[in-house]
Motif scaffolding. Structure first.
Motif, PDB file in Angstrom:
ATOM      1  N   ASP A 271      -5.605   8.679  -6.446  1.00  0.00           N
ATOM      2  CA  ASP A 271      -4.281   9.080  -6.136  1.00  0.00           C
ATOM      3  C   ASP A 271      -3.820   9.309  -4.707  1.00  0.00           C
ATOM      4  O   ASP A 271      -2.733   8.969  -4.426  1.00  0.00           O
ATOM      5  CB  ASP A 271      -3.919  10.031  -6.953  1.00  0.00           C
ATOM      6  N   PHE A 273      -5.751   7.817  -1.851  1.00  0.00           N
ATOM      7  CA  PHE A 273      -6.083   6.767  -1.325  1.00  0.00           C
ATOM      8  C   PHE A 273      -7.024   5.855  -1.942  1.00  0.00           C
ATOM      9  O   PHE A 273      -8.212   6.217  -2.135  1.00  0.00           O
ATOM     10  CB  PHE A 273      -6.523   6.692   0.283  1.00  0.00           C
ATOM     11  N   SER A 274      -6.843   4.461  -2.211  1.00  0.00           N
ATOM     12  CA  SER A 274      -7.620   3.912  -3.269  1.00  0.00           C
ATOM     13  C   SER A 274      -8.945   3.078  -2.606  1.00  0.00           C
ATOM     14  O   SER A 274      -8.764   2.849  -1.333  1.00  0.00           O
ATOM     15  CB  SER A 274      -6.694   2.751  -3.948  1.00  0.00           C
ATOM     16  N   GLN A 332      -7.170  -7.184  -1.155  1.00  0.00           N
ATOM     17  CA  GLN A 332      -6.984  -5.911  -0.511  1.00  0.00           C
ATOM     18  C   GLN A 332      -7.478  -5.842   0.823  1.00  0.00           C
ATOM     19  O   GLN A 332      -8.710  -6.227   1.080  1.00  0.00           O
ATOM     20  CB  GLN A 332      -7.746  -4.784  -1.555  1.00  0.00           C
ATOM     21  N   TYR A 349      -3.082  -2.752   2.002  1.00  0.00           N
ATOM     22  CA  TYR A 349      -2.299  -3.386   1.042  1.00  0.00           C
ATOM     23  C   TYR A 349      -3.335  -3.697  -0.175  1.00  0.00           C
ATOM     24  O   TYR A 349      -4.228  -3.930   0.158  1.00  0.00           O
ATOM     25  CB  TYR A 349      -1.964  -4.769   1.566  1.00  0.00           C
ATOM     26  N   TRP A 350      -2.850  -3.478  -1.126  1.00  0.00           N
ATOM     27  CA  TRP A 350      -3.321  -3.711  -2.555  1.00  0.00           C
ATOM     28  C   TRP A 350      -2.622  -4.891  -3.198  1.00  0.00           C
ATOM     29  O   TRP A 350      -1.542  -4.581  -3.896  1.00  0.00           O
ATOM     30  CB  TRP A 350      -3.493  -2.531  -3.357  1.00  0.00           C
ATOM     31  N   ARG A 382       1.054  -3.204  -3.568  1.00  0.00           N
ATOM     32  CA  ARG A 382       1.585  -1.800  -3.123  1.00  0.00           C
ATOM     33  C   ARG A 382       0.879  -1.767  -1.776  1.00  0.00           C
ATOM     34  O   ARG A 382      -0.051  -2.156  -1.389  1.00  0.00           O
ATOM     35  CB  ARG A 382       1.469  -0.677  -3.875  1.00  0.00           C
ATOM     36  N   GLU A 384      -0.350   1.479   0.902  1.00  0.00           N
ATOM     37  CA  GLU A 384      -0.754   2.864   0.796  1.00  0.00           C
ATOM     38  C   GLU A 384      -0.986   3.154   2.227  1.00  0.00           C
ATOM     39  O   GLU A 384      -1.594   2.441   3.168  1.00  0.00           O
ATOM     40  CB  GLU A 384      -2.142   2.832   0.093  1.00  0.00           C
ATOM     41  N   LYS A 420       2.189   6.017  -1.627  1.00  0.00           N
ATOM     42  CA  LYS A 420       2.046   4.761  -1.930  1.00  0.00           C
ATOM     43  C   LYS A 420       3.394   4.134  -2.253  1.00  0.00           C
ATOM     44  O   LYS A 420       4.457   4.893  -2.551  1.00  0.00           O
ATOM     45  CB  LYS A 420       1.464   4.575  -3.349  1.00  0.00           C
ATOM     46  N   TRP A 440       8.256   5.060  -5.320  1.00  0.00           N
ATOM     47  CA  TRP A 440       7.204   5.685  -4.312  1.00  0.00           C
ATOM     48  C   TRP A 440       6.447   6.778  -5.177  1.00  0.00           C
ATOM     49  O   TRP A 440       6.749   7.113  -6.087  1.00  0.00           O
ATOM     50  CB  TRP A 440       8.168   6.402  -3.242  1.00  0.00           C
ATOM     51  N   SER A 442       3.370  10.021  -4.146  1.00  0.00           N
ATOM     52  CA  SER A 442       2.398  10.646  -3.193  1.00  0.00           C
ATOM     53  C   SER A 442       1.658  11.732  -3.466  1.00  0.00           C
ATOM     54  O   SER A 442       1.909  12.358  -4.622  1.00  0.00           O
ATOM     55  CB  SER A 442       3.709  11.291  -1.887  1.00  0.00           C
TER      56      SER A 442
END
Length: 615
Positions: A271, A273-274, A332, A349-350, A382, A384, A420, A440, A442
């Motif tokens: 949630d 940072f992936s 990604q 970028y994901w 998305r 991030e 995000k 959005w 956050s």
């Protein structure tokens, strides 16, 4: 690969004996040395059993207003009592429905006017306006959903839900003597995984299921099944190439759950940072070495080819390949730079899509959106952005060298901020899932220790904004589809926000520090406000000043006993409470017809008993 997040994990391990990231590169629990390299291995398990009691209430009311208020309601009641009952047509085609409903409202109006329940002028107005007549009949039909009921009973289940309640794993890693090449591998056995085969194989008859036989599916490859190599690159960079299934966490957020000891609704590391999580793919990265000007720099990219497999059946074979363009849509890419002792700044970028070949979703998920014409290029994934604040990390200078010395620095704290933003090709897609296709999102997290484990704490504050047709929030008919399905262009604006926190202190700070008392709590709210049109039983009604509120509250107190290094068991008492309310004014043809409202509550009081073991 070491990173500053390892320092945060070290804080949790030393202070609480609990948290453990699902990557195995830095773990050396048991090592065998051979002539060609070293092999390390270990095992772990986690499970929580819950037993308690749940009480639920549900109340739905439909109150007529204005000319269609009490007088019309009285006519409906009198008609139902003396003439017939309200019932939705069995034939749900729009033409048949309108005919039957118009006939019904005409009968009610005539009966009401004849017997003095409805003024003659009101009856004339109803009969002269076909749309209003249909809507008035719909309000009468809506009243059949009115209820006020309460249910209660005991229950029991297992957590964590992401592993079917009990996860047991074995991991093994191999390294060459120079640690330039290696592999990572782990197997996981989920408690309920023997039922997964049946869930996927929908064509199998229930009476032919043999759970002993299907149990062979209970053990599966876990998070890591990759081979990799490290290479020297120009400009003081070290490159890495990996193939297979992997979870690469160099840039990932560090603040997640602590062994399921939180009350509920806890945000995860992703949630903030992936991580990189290709299931079948390629991963590459470049990291600045300690003695170069690029020290602190890290960049990575991956592509996931899971979509080359036909996911329509767990047992099916497929020779169908994903197009190169679709494969690249799973890409990604991220970059981060650490200023020693100050902060790490990162972005990525994901890639994503709602294509049928996207492994992240079951084929049925977003099928309604695809049926409506949405496709591959309506959702691109998305962006991030994240910042990790390091000055309070107790000596950590970079993600290459955690250098966390809790003896010298007994107090340490990590703060993380993530943001995000989805990349939409068509904003109308948001109506299908406000929590995926948000505007959005956050999340801010914090984690730390006080006095070298005397107190451990963590928490998240998060929020997001989305749009939706509200059907997933207003399932008051208990039929699988919501009452309020907003028309295209009239989606409700939704705000989601919440907070979760945990604090854990040593019960005997002057003796052996192996017993801890913990307290956790969370609260989140979903708010929706809308004006527009919605569909009900094939007809269009208007809704004004609709307000939906959904609250979830949880609290838990527990006692935890650590033993044998990082192993522990805990027992607690917890409560989860949720309440959902909605109210709005329904109308048609510019006329307000009724106030529609509902309220549903659920309260769970339970006792969690959990364990986490490492070997």
């Amino acid at each position: 690969m070491k990173k500053f997040a390892l320092a945060a994990a070290t804080m949790a391990l030393i202070a609480s004996g609990g948290a453990w990231g699902e990557t195995h590169e830095t773990l050396k629990a048991h090592t065998l040395s051979t002539s060609v390299g070293n092999i390390s291995f270990g095992a772990w398990g986690r499970s929580t059993f819950e037993m308690g009691r749940q009480n639920t209430t549900s109340k739905i009311t439909v109150d007529g207003i204005g000319d269609f208020g009490s007088v019309f309601a009285a006519a409906v009641d009198a008609y139902n009592e003396n003439v017939g009952t309200v019932s939705c047509p069995t034939d749900t085609t729009k033409e048949t429905y309108e005919t039957e409903m118009t006939t019904y409202v005409g009968a009610v109006t005539f009966y009401g006017a004849t017997n003095g329940y409805i003024p003659a002028a009101t009856a004339t107005a109803i009969q002269s306006n076909t749309e209003v007549a249909k809507a008035a009949a719909l309000i009468a039909a809506l009243k059949t959903y009115e209820k006020n009921e309460t249910k209660s009973g005991g229950y029991a289940h297992l957590d964590p839900d992401w592993s079917y309640g009990s996860r047991i794993g074995f991991w093994i890693i191999g390294r060459t003597p120079d640690e330039k090449f290696g592999f990572d591998f782990n197997l996981d056995a989920d408690a309920r995984a023997l039922f997964v085969h049946k869930l996927y194989d929908s064509d199998e008859d229930a009476d032919k299921v043999n759970y002993n036989e299907d149990g062979k599916y209970a053990v599966a490859i876990g998070d890591q099944a990759k081979m990799w190599g490290l290479f020297d690159l120009p400009a003081g960079l070290e490159g890495k190439v990996a193939f297979g299934k992997m979870r690469e966490q160099t840039l990932r957020g560090s603040i997640g759950d602590f062994g399921q000891r939180e009350s509920s609704d806890v945000k995860s590391e992703d949630d903030i940072f992936s991580e990189f999580w290709p299931t079948t793919g390629l991963y590459v990265s470049a990291t600045g070495t300690e003695d170069s000007v690029l020290n602190g720099f890290h960049a990575a990219a991956s592509v996931d080819l899971s979509g080359t497999f036909d996911n329509s059946s767990a047992d099916g074979d497929s020779t169908e390949n994903m197009s190169f363009y679709e494969a690249m849509r799973t890409a990604q890419a991220g970059v981060g730079y650490t200023i020693p002792g100050i902060a790490q700044i990162k972005a990525q970028y994901w890639g994503d899509s709602i294509s049928e070949k996207n492994y992240r979703y079951a084929l049925s998920e977003y099928s309604a959106a695809r049926d409506a014409g949405f496709g591959l290029n309506d959702y691109y994934g998305r962006m991030e952005f994240g910042v990790d604040i390091l000055p309070f990390m107790g000596g950590a200078t970079s993600f290459l060298d955690p250098n966390l010395d809790l003896e010298a620095t007994p107090n340490a704290n990590l703060i993380e901020i993530g943001f995000k933003v989805p990349l939409m090709g068509d904003n109308d897609l948001r109506a299908y899932d406000p929590e995926k296709f948000y505007n959005w999102y956050s999340c801010i997290g914090t984690m730390g220790v006080i006095q070298k484990g005397f107190i451990l704490y963590k928490g998240h504050i998060w929020g997001g904004q989305g749009e939706s047709n509200l059907s997933k929030y207003t399932d008051i008919t208990n039929s699988g589809s919501g009452l309020i399905t907003m028309s295209k262009g009239d989606e409700a604006n939704i705000i989601m926000a919440g907070v979760d926190a945990l604090a854990e202190g040593c019960a005997n700070p002057f003796g052996k520090q192996d017993v801890f008392i913990g307290l956790s709590a969370n609260y989140n709210i979903t708010m929706a406000d809308a004006d527009g049109n919605f569909s009900f039983s094939g007809n269009t009604l208007s809704v004004d000043d609709l307000k939906l509120r959904q609250h979830n509250i949880g609290a838990e107190v527990y006692v935890k006993k650590t033993f044998a290094a990082n192993n522990y068991m805990f027992v607690g008492v917890a409560d989860r409470f949720s309440v959902q309310t909605m109210e709005g004014t329904v109308g048609a043809g510019g006329t307000q017809l009724a106030d529609l409202s509902y309220k549903a509550t659920s309260n769970q009081v339970f006792m969690p008993i959990g364990v986490e073991l490492f070997f």
